[in-house]
Scaffold this motif. Structure first.
Motif, PDB file in Angstrom:
ATOM      1  N   THR A 182       0.816  -1.219   0.000  1.00  0.00           N
ATOM      2  CA  THR A 182       0.000   0.000   0.000  1.00  0.00           C
ATOM      3  C   THR A 182       0.849   1.268   0.000  1.00  0.00           C
ATOM      4  O   THR A 182       0.307   2.369  -0.084  1.00  0.00           O
ATOM      5  CB  THR A 182      -0.923   0.023   1.234  1.00  0.00           C
ATOM      6  N   GLN A 183       2.174   1.117   0.099  1.00  0.00           N
ATOM      7  CA  GLN A 183       3.042   2.301   0.121  1.00  0.00           C
ATOM      8  C   GLN A 183       2.931   3.071  -1.199  1.00  0.00           C
ATOM      9  O   GLN A 183       2.793   2.478  -2.274  1.00  0.00           O
ATOM     10  CB  GLN A 183       4.495   1.885   0.345  1.00  0.00           C
ATOM     11  N   THR A 184       3.005   4.370  -1.111  1.00  0.00           N
ATOM     12  CA  THR A 184       2.807   5.213  -2.300  1.00  0.00           C
ATOM     13  C   THR A 184       3.889   5.031  -3.346  1.00  0.00           C
ATOM     14  O   THR A 184       3.661   5.313  -4.528  1.00  0.00           O
ATOM     15  CB  THR A 184       2.749   6.697  -1.896  1.00  0.00           C
ATOM     16  N   GLN A 185       5.082   4.556  -2.941  1.00  0.00           N
ATOM     17  CA  GLN A 185       6.154   4.383  -3.925  1.00  0.00           C
ATOM     18  C   GLN A 185       6.118   3.003  -4.593  1.00  0.00           C
ATOM     19  O   GLN A 185       6.943   2.718  -5.458  1.00  0.00           O
ATOM     20  CB  GLN A 185       7.534   4.605  -3.274  1.00  0.00           C
ATOM     21  N   VAL A 186       5.161   2.157  -4.194  1.00  0.00           N
ATOM     22  CA  VAL A 186       5.076   0.796  -4.730  1.00  0.00           C
ATOM     23  C   VAL A 186       3.999   0.718  -5.808  1.00  0.00           C
ATOM     24  O   VAL A 186       2.847   1.093  -5.587  1.00  0.00           O
ATOM     25  CB  VAL A 186       4.760  -0.222  -3.609  1.00  0.00           C
TER      26      VAL A 186
END
Length: 311
Positions: A182-186
């Motif tokens: 769920t990380q924004t960079q993933v």
């Protein structure tokens, strides 16, 4: 449409203006003759025309003996069984059945839920399932019982296998669990609706209270474990869900998250009595099990166990 002397299943469906599943059903019922080229099934132009003539006039015209037609005649007299699912172990099972019985296996490469739906409509004889249920923590049985509520069936374990997350070599984003997706960079790449990997991801996100749509790349769909791993390896995505064995074929790292049950489901009908017996025998033979033992990321501790059998 091509100009060759044979057609793919999709081309046959277009020519006859029917669905591909109906074409497979015609093949299963031996009303239409097909042959395999690798994983693809094809129908000779001659056999397609023969089928059309039969259904237009109600008769099949006699043909002179032609060298090479012996095998075609033999194929018409053998029972064809449709096996649906994508894992390589199903290809191995199909080869075993073809080698040791008079049955002719036909392969469909559909996802778990789509395969079950096809079985509900009696378009498949054997389907493989790996569907995780977050509410019970069980694999497969909750889904199969709900969908085949009016049809008796037997559920047999074929293998257990490691499922998890594909990441780039070295895991540069330090992804360790479902929540890290769920990380924004993933950016992820997803499986198609109806696949076991898609269900697994959705169920894990539901337990975390995370909206699937919040994952970047959730709508980007591919239709196989190999395609998912390849997309991660090529940099099209940072992560994707799949099985361990495929990670060994592609230049990606694998984070194991769960051991999933990969089961076979067969409808209990009089016509399938022989098929059930053959599959039970096959998964317990030294020959077949030794082939399975060569695969990476598979567990045979439940292989051959009847998980559920309705009366």
């Amino acid at each position: 449409m091509n100009n060759n002397s044979s057609y793919t299943i999709e081309e046959v469906s277009q020519l006859l203006k029917i669905s591909k599943l109906t074409v497979y059903d015609l093949i299963k019922k031996e009303e239409l003759v097909a042959f395999r080229v690798g994983r693809q099934m094809r129908v000779d132009q001659h056999d397609l025309e023969r089928y059309k003539i039969k259904n237009r006039t109600g008769i099949v015209q006699e043909e002179p003996f032609i060298l090479g037609k012996q095998n075609e005649s033999k194929n018409r007299n053998t029972k064809q069984v449709v096996i649906s699912g994508q894992d390589i172990v199903l290809d191995m099972l199909s080869k075993y059945i073809e080698k040791h019985t008079s049955l002719t296996p036909l392969r469909l490469y559909n996802g778990s839920l789509n395969s079950l739906v096809s079985m509900y409509y009696e378009e498949c004889d054997v389907v493989s399932v790996h569907l995780y249920d977050g509410e019970t923590g069980e694999y497969n049985s909750p889904y199969v019982k709900r969908l085949l509520v009016s049809q008796p069936f037997i559920q047999i374990n074929l293998v257990c296998r490691n499922a998890g997350i594909y990441v780039k070599k070295g895991n540069p984003l330090n992804i360790k669990n479902w929540n890290d997706l769920t990380q924004t960079q993933v950016t992820i790449v997803n499986r198609e609706k109806g696949s076991g990997a898609r269900v697994l991801l959705d169920e894990q996100l539901k337990m975390l209270g995370v909206s699937p749509r919040s994952l970047i790349g959730y709508e980007n769909e591919l239709t196989s474990h190999f395609a998912i791993a390849s997309a991660v390896a090529s940099g099209q995505a940072d992560a994707g869900v799949g099985i361990e064995n495929v990670a060994k074929m592609v230049n990606v790292d694998f984070i194991p998250m769960i051991k999933e049950q990969y089961d076979l489901v067969i409808l209990k009908t009089k016509e399938n009595d022989e098929l059930v017996k053959i599959i039970k025998e096959a998964v317990n033979t030294t020959e077949f099990r030794s082939q399975l033992e060569q695969l990476h990321g598979y567990d045979l501790s439940l292989t051959g166990k009847v998980i559920y059998e309705s009366s």
